[in-house]
Motif scaffolding. Structure first.
Motif, PDB file in Angstrom:
ATOM      1  N   ALA A 111      -5.121   7.259   4.110  1.00 26.49           N
ATOM      2  CA  ALA A 111      -5.797   6.988   2.839  1.00 26.49           C
ATOM      3  C   ALA A 111      -7.310   7.136   2.978  1.00 26.49           C
ATOM      4  CB  ALA A 111      -5.440   5.594   2.342  1.00 26.49           C
ATOM      5  N   LEU A 112      -7.864   6.678   4.095  1.00 26.99           N
ATOM      6  CA  LEU A 112      -9.299   6.812   4.333  1.00 26.99           C
ATOM      7  C   LEU A 112      -9.701   8.290   4.328  1.00 26.99           C
ATOM      8  CD1 LEU A 112      -9.589   4.157   7.172  1.00 26.99           C
ATOM      9  CD2 LEU A 112     -10.795   4.025   4.978  1.00 26.99           C
ATOM     10  N   PRO A 117       0.811  -1.224   0.000  1.00 29.21           N
ATOM     11  CA  PRO A 117       0.000   0.000   0.000  1.00 29.21           C
ATOM     12  C   PRO A 117       0.844   1.274   0.000  1.00 29.21           C
ATOM     13  CG  PRO A 117      -0.137  -1.138   2.130  1.00 29.21           C
ATOM     14  CD  PRO A 117       0.542  -2.067   1.176  1.00 29.21           C
ATOM     15  N   LEU A 118       2.037   1.208   0.565  1.00 30.19           N
ATOM     16  CA  LEU A 118       2.888   2.398   0.637  1.00 30.19           C
ATOM     17  C   LEU A 118       3.188   2.963  -0.743  1.00 30.19           C
ATOM     18  CD1 LEU A 118       4.655   4.286   2.391  1.00 30.19           C
ATOM     19  CD2 LEU A 118       6.518   2.641   2.113  1.00 30.19           C
ATOM     20  N   THR A 156      -5.060   1.269  -1.990  1.00 31.31           N
ATOM     21  CA  THR A 156      -4.367   1.368  -0.700  1.00 31.31           C
ATOM     22  C   THR A 156      -5.242   0.850   0.427  1.00 31.31           C
ATOM     23  OG1 THR A 156      -3.139   3.315  -1.481  1.00 31.31           O
ATOM     24  CG2 THR A 156      -3.194   2.939   0.893  1.00 31.31           C
ATOM     25  N   ILE A 157      -6.504   1.282   0.418  1.00 31.15           N
ATOM     26  CA  ILE A 157      -7.437   0.881   1.478  1.00 31.15           C
ATOM     27  C   ILE A 157      -7.780  -0.601   1.377  1.00 31.15           C
ATOM     28  CG2 ILE A 157      -9.789   1.236   2.353  1.00 31.15           C
ATOM     29  CD1 ILE A 157      -9.423   4.216   1.387  1.00 31.15           C
ATOM     30  N   GLU A 158      -7.880  -1.097   0.171  1.00 29.89           N
ATOM     31  CA  GLU A 158      -8.132  -2.534  -0.023  1.00 29.89           C
ATOM     32  C   GLU A 158      -7.014  -3.367   0.596  1.00 29.89           C
ATOM     33  OE1 GLU A 158      -8.160  -5.651  -3.771  1.00 29.89           O
ATOM     34  OE2 GLU A 158      -8.856  -3.599  -4.114  1.00 29.89           O
ATOM     35  N   ASP A 190      -8.408   5.860  -7.707  1.00 29.30           N
ATOM     36  CA  ASP A 190      -8.209   4.424  -7.911  1.00 29.30           C
ATOM     37  C   ASP A 190      -7.106   3.887  -6.999  1.00 29.30           C
ATOM     38  OD1 ASP A 190      -8.534   1.869  -9.322  1.00 29.30           O
ATOM     39  OD2 ASP A 190      -6.591   2.327 -10.215  1.00 29.30           O
ATOM     40  N   TYR A 191      -6.000   4.642  -6.882  1.00 29.21           N
ATOM     41  CA  TYR A 191      -4.886   4.175  -6.059  1.00 29.21           C
ATOM     42  C   TYR A 191      -5.192   4.312  -4.565  1.00 29.21           C
ATOM     43  CZ  TYR A 191      -1.621   3.239  -9.863  1.00 29.21           C
ATOM     44  OH  TYR A 191      -0.990   2.688 -10.951  1.00 29.21           O
ATOM     45  N   LEU A 192      -6.038   5.278  -4.191  1.00 34.67           N
ATOM     46  CA  LEU A 192      -6.475   5.352  -2.794  1.00 34.67           C
ATOM     47  C   LEU A 192      -7.341   4.145  -2.452  1.00 34.67           C
ATOM     48  CD1 LEU A 192      -7.251   9.149  -2.380  1.00 34.67           C
ATOM     49  CD2 LEU A 192      -5.660   7.810  -0.985  1.00 34.67           C
TER      50      LEU A 192
END
Length: 255
Positions: free
Chosen positions: A173-174, A137-138, A163-165, A158-160
């Motif tokens: 990120a949230l 995620p980093l 990251t959360i996934e 999309d990348y956020l």
């Protein structure tokens, strides 16, 4: 020689950093090409924040072992920490020349170019890094702000989400995704849910309260917006982002 190793070990058990350092320095003077001792000295000086000394020993390792990729990596990290970004870039590029498939070097080059303000190059290296670390995620999170700065909000969002996934408790990120939705005036209920999760994880971060206030403001729920924005101001004071949001609230006529 064995006596110095024994003393260094004894000092280490006692937590005597100066004693360990003195014994390792003595061994190094007797065996200047001993890579293990040099790395020990690098570690001690780095932990103590003596980056110049740590870099000095890494250069000695490189002098005796020109193909020692890890020495260049550690030297580049130290140069990044000390703000010598161009030197860090050169050290990391040396690793690419020695071991192009080094697993982490593209991430470090992304960090370096981001620090230098070379956003296109930072994106390029981070994206190469994703070929090796699709589950990190980093890396995705570092790319978010770069894509947002380029105006590619869909890629940033999309990348956020990615990251959360990968890390459902990534509070930054949230909040970031919730704030982006609020700023764009879309998915406001989802924005509030995301920021609620961030606040549950880190309730003392004023920026998260500000994001929630901004989401409620965009939704037209002004009483709730005021509650969160004023709490943000208490927590963060004169934050450059928070004050304009509260001013915007004050200047908005009551419905």
């Amino acid at each position: 020689m064995k006596s110095h190793f024994g003393l260094a070990s004894a000092y280490d058990r006692l937590g005597d950093e100066k004693g360990v350092l003195a014994e390792l320095e003595t061994i190094h003077a007797l065996e200047p090409d001993n890579k293990l001792i040099c790395y020990g000295l690098v570690s001690l000086h780095t932990l103590a924040g003596r980056y110049d000394k740590a870099a000095e020993y890494l250069r000695r390792i490189i002098e005796h072992n020109p193909a020692e990729a890890n020495a260049y990596v550690n030297l580049g990290i130290i140069q990044l920490r000390s703000g010598s970004f161009e030197a860090a870039r050169d050290s990391f590029m040396a690793v690419k020349n020695i071991a192009e498939d080094h697993p982490e070097i593209n991430f470090y080059l992304g960090l370096t170019h981001e620090a230098l303000g070379n956003n296109a190059e930072a994106i390029r290296f981070y994206e190469i890094c994703l070929d090796f670390f699709q589950d990190k995620p980093l890396v995705y999170f570092h790319l978010v702000a770069l894509y947002e700065q380029q105006g590619d909000f869909l890629k940033a969002i999309d990348y956020l989400k990615r990251t959360i996934e990968l890390d459902p408790e990534h509070d930054e990120a949230l909040n970031y995704l919730g704030y982006l939705y609020a700023e764009r005036g879309e998915n406001l209920d989802e924005a509030i849910r995301l920021i609620e999760r961030a606040l549950a994880l880190e309730p003392t971060i004023g920026a998260y309260w500000d994001s929630m206030g901004w989401a409620y403001f965009k939704k037209g729920e002004y009483a709730k917006a005021r509650e969160y924005l004023e709490k943000a101001l208490i927590l963060e004071g004169k934050d450059a982002e928070i004050q304009p949001h509260l001013i915007r609230y004050w200047l908005t006529p009551a419905p």
